[in-house]
Every structure is written in C-alpha cells, then in structure tokens.
Write an enzyme that holds these catalytic residues in place. Structure first.
Site, PDB file in Angstrom:
ATOM      1  CE1 TYR A 240      -4.023   2.049   0.659  1.00  8.94           C
ATOM      2  CE2 TYR A 240      -2.557   3.540   1.509  1.00  8.94           C
ATOM      3  CZ  TYR A 240      -3.994   3.293   1.338  1.00  8.94           C
ATOM      4  OH  TYR A 240      -4.658   4.326   1.169  1.00  8.94           O
ATOM      5  CG  PHE A 297      -1.766   9.092  -4.263  1.00 13.25           C
ATOM      6  CD1 PHE A 297      -1.222   9.492  -5.489  1.00 13.25           C
ATOM      7  CD2 PHE A 297      -0.997   8.165  -3.608  1.00 13.25           C
ATOM      8  CE1 PHE A 297       0.017   8.718  -5.986  1.00 13.25           C
ATOM      9  CE2 PHE A 297      -0.021   7.567  -3.961  1.00 13.25           C
ATOM     10  CZ  PHE A 297       0.725   7.991  -5.108  1.00 13.25           C
ATOM     11  CD  GLU A 298      -6.447   3.741  -1.515  1.00 11.03           C
ATOM     12  OE1 GLU A 298      -6.545   3.358  -0.403  1.00 11.03           O
ATOM     13  OE2 GLU A 298      -7.272   3.446  -2.552  1.00 11.03           O
ATOM     14  CB  ILE A 299       0.385   3.391  -6.117  1.00 14.01           C
ATOM     15  CG1 ILE A 299       0.110   4.665  -6.667  1.00 14.01           C
ATOM     16  CG2 ILE A 299       0.797   2.369  -6.863  1.00 14.01           C
ATOM     17  CD1 ILE A 299       1.243   5.192  -7.383  1.00 14.01           C
ATOM     18  CG  HIS A 334      -8.873   1.486   1.514  1.00 14.31           C
ATOM     19  ND1 HIS A 334      -8.877   2.082   0.405  1.00 14.31           N
ATOM     20  CD2 HIS A 334     -10.152   0.770   1.431  1.00 14.31           C
ATOM     21  CE1 HIS A 334      -9.780   1.615  -0.641  1.00 14.31           C
ATOM     22  NE2 HIS A 334     -10.435   0.694   0.074  1.00 14.31           N
TER      23      HIS A 334
END
Ligand SMILES: Nc1nc2c(ncn2[C@@H]2O[C@H](COP(=O)(O)OP(=O)(O)OP(=O)(O)O)[C@@H](O)[C@H]2O)c(=O)[nH]1
Ligand SMILES: [Mg+2]
Length: 401
Positions: A240, A297-299, A334
């Site tokens: 994450y 924003f998440e990668i 999350h």
C-alpha cells in the site's frame, strides 16, 4: 597602522560584510514569500483565472488550457508525441467519476499522462453507477494513447442496502448537518465511500489486474516520475502506497474504532505481529487518533483488498451500518486495515510523488525534490504541518518524528 586603527578597520569591514549578508538574506526571503504568494493565489484561483500561466505553477505543470480545450472541442487531443510504452506491471489507473466530473477528470488525466503515463501506457478504467455519455467517453479517450475502458457499477455494489434502517440513517445525516460536516447529508457520497471501501476491486473490468493507481478529478501531479511505482511496490514487497497522511473528521467516524476493536478481539489471527497500530493510536489501541492515508491517491495491491482478512473486515464493518449511520470514509477503512493486517514495512510513503488534491499538497523534500524534477513549492507541503500524520508515520516506522 596602530593597533587601535587596525581594530577599527576590522570592525568596519565586519559591519560592511554584515550589512551585505543581511540585505542578501532579506532579498532572498522576500523572493521566496512573493513566489509562495503567487503560487498560493494560483492554486486558489484556478481554474477560473485565465492569467494563471504554467510559469506560475511551474514549467512542467500543464494545466492552464485544459478548460479552454474542453470548451472549444470536446475531442481535441493534446497527446504526448511519442507513445513508447514501458509499463510492464499488471496494473491499471482507476477513476471513479460522474459525467458531471468531466472537466476535472480531463485535468487529472492530463497531469497523470504528462508526469508519468505517457511513457508507461498503463490502461485507464473509469467507473460510474450510470452510463458514461458519448461526450465523456470521447473526451477521455482523447487524453491518452493508452487503452481506456468504461465500466458500469452493479447496483448492489453502489446503493444503500435494504437492511439499513433509513430512519436512523436520516437522523445520522441530520446530526452531521447540524455540525456542519462536509457531505453531511449526502447519500451519494456515502454510496461512493462504501463502494471504494468494499467493491471497486471486485468490478469485472478490474479482475485481470493486481495493482492500481487511484485518480480523482481535479488533482495535480508535480514531479516527472523517473520510475514505475507499480514495479517499485512489487520489487520491494510493498502493498500500500500513499503520499498524504492526515487526520479524519472525528464526527464522521464516532463509533468506527469501537467496531475495529471488536473485530480485533474476534479475529486476532488477522492482526500482523509487526503491524502499524502506532500510526492509528497513541495509546496502544485504546482510542483512534484519526490518522489515515488520504485515499484519493492510492497505489496499491488489490490482492490485499480481495484477501480473507480485508473481506472479513469490510463485511464486519458494513453490517455495523456506519457507512450510512455516520459517514465512514474509505480512507480510514483502507488505512486501518492496511495498518493492522500488513507488516508495517509493506506500507510505502511515495515521497517523490508531488501531489495536490483540493488545497492540500504534498511536495517532496530533499533529496527527492532534486532528483524528481518537481514543480511544486516545498514550503506549501503539508508533511510537517498541523493535521498531517506523517510525523506519526515516521515515528511508528523509525522511532523518529
Ligand atoms: N460515479 C460517481 N462517482 C462519484 C460520486 N460521488 C463521488 N464520486 C467520485 O468519487 C471520488 C471521490 O469523490 P469526491 O467528491 O472527490 O470526494 P472527496 O475527495 O472526499 O471530496 P472533494 O474535496 O470534493 O474532492 C471522485 O473520483 C468522484 O468523482 C457519485 O455519486 N457517482
Ligand atoms: Mg476528491
């Protein structure tokens, strides 16, 4: 020259040098402040100000004429010249949006393509609970040389479930409204938070993919990314990645931590022994400090969300009804899961990705700033300001704020 004269001469020289340095310092400070003010004004006035130039935002920030392009022709493209795609990871760029978000979608896409994807060519997937219009689809396709797919969200993944007590939900919305909480009385916002928490990674279009990068309307990227962040996650056993860590509005998650504690008691087997609980709680788990990774924003690795621990966690929380009775956001959901179920070393702070959502900016500090060809202003970065949880993250990881 007598000793007294030499002394006086020495003092004079020092005074002259002192004034010279003082003036130089004054001039530099003034320049920095002026520059900040101009950038701040540019951020706040965009996009309605026509005189915000790309110089104001930095030479690489190609944002100034997007609105114009869209207005003049919905399908005018501003494609990068050479589409030599390097992206090899099993990854996609995911964008949840409404038809009415079109201009913000194009602005964000332009920024992502310019700073990263024109080189890597990762496919875009756009999702909506309603069909995207022809205009939307054509405009979006004109912004990239990569493949684009448009997906309809199944109703059962989107709308308020039948078993939610609507009277209680309405009371919850009214209570938040009385407290002036943002999106207090919006049911669609709650649908969105629940979908992002528990369902986007189950969408049929996303099934072939493992990694995703989440994009939202009206966000800006500031650094030319010199590497593939999906490869970075994979090669370094990260699950994450985030750029901004911030505090949640307490009123939106009043009973969330109590539910999380119940889950931890019921399913201790899912809590990783080397977890990041210290990022979430300042007293060993007694209370929630409201810290979370900002999920616009998440990668990240969708296999984590698809896995057993997170599936159980989401189902457990969903049955509590807090997505509708309060306004639980996908960001705390999350973040709490990632911090509790993963090894803390599987989390990754993408320091070298300069990013802005609304008025909040993360701009890399040195040395990332120097290597990343960023156009943001480090002085405006939220990292060590009020409400930022980055110091807590650092302390949790390295013992240092
Ligand atoms: N299809 C669809 N997408 C939505 C809906 N509401 C929000 N979204 C999308 O969900 C994401 C998050 O919504 P935002 O409105 O940006 O929420 P936010 O980031 O908390 O708040 P802002 O400060 O307004 O950006 C964005 O990608 C929106 O386009 C909706 O009702 N339908
Ligand atoms: Mg947003």
């Amino acid at each position: 020259m007598t000793i007294a004269n030499a002394f006086t001469f020495g003092v004079r020289i020092r005074i002259v040098v002192f004034f010279f340095c003082f003036n130089a310092l004054l001039y530099m400070s003034f320049s920095i402040l002026r520059d900040d003010w101009r950038r701040l004004a540019a951020y706040h006035l965009y996009p309605s100000t026509s005189n915000v130039t790309s110089d104001d935002l930095g030479s690489d920030t190609v944002t100034s004429n997007i609105v114009e392009n869209v207005a003049s022709s919905a399908v005018t493209s501003n494609l990068p010249p050479k589409p030599q795609f390097e992206g090899k990871a099993n990854a996609t760029l995911v964008f949840l949006a409404r038809n009415s978000d079109l201009q913000g979608v194009l602005r964000s896409m332009e920024s992502v393509e310019t700073h990263f994807n024109h080189k890597y060519g990762y496919p875009w997937i756009l999702l909506n609970e309603e069909e995207f219009t022809e205009e939307f689809q054509e405009s979006v396709k004109s912004k990239t040389n990569a493949s684009v797919q448009f997906g309809l969200i199944p109703s059962r993944h989107w709308y308020q479930p039948d078993w939610i007590d609507e009277a209680k939900a309405e009371q919850g919305r009214n209570t938040l409204k009385a407290w002036n909480v943002i999106y207090a009385d919006s049911v669609s916002y709650r649908n969105m938070c629940r979908f992002n928490s528990g369902f986007f990674f189950h969408h049929p279009l996303l099934q072939p993919y493992r990694y995703y990068w989440r994009i939202e309307p009206d966000v800006d990227y500031f650094c030319q990314l010199q590497y593939d962040p999906f490869d970075y996650l994979k090669d370094n056993n990260k699950t994450y990645g985030f750029t901004i860590a911030i505090e949640e509005l307490e009123k939106t998650v009043s009973t969330l931590w109590q539910a999380v504690k119940e889950f931890m008691e019921q399913y201790p087997e899912y809590i990783h022994p080397n977890n990041a609980l210290a990022f979430l709680s300042d007293n060993g788990g007694e209370t929630y400090n409201l810290c979370h990774f900002w999920s616009n924003f998440e990668i990240a690795d969708m296999d984590f969300w698809r896995g057993e621990a997170y599936t159980k966690f989401f189902e457990f929380l969903d049955l509590k009804g807090g997505f509708y009775y309060e306004r639980w956001g996908d960001a705390p959901i999350h973040s709490i899961a990632a911090a509790l179920f993963l090894d803390k070393n599987e989390l990754h702070f993408f320091n070298d990705i300069g990013y802005q959502h609304s008025n909040i900016v993360h701009c890399p500090q040195q040395p990332a700033f120097l290597t990343g060809s960023c156009t943001c202003n480090r002085v405006l970065s939220i990292d060590y300001r009020r409400y930022s949880c980055l110091p807590r993250y650092n302390k949790m990881l390295n013992g240092k704020w």
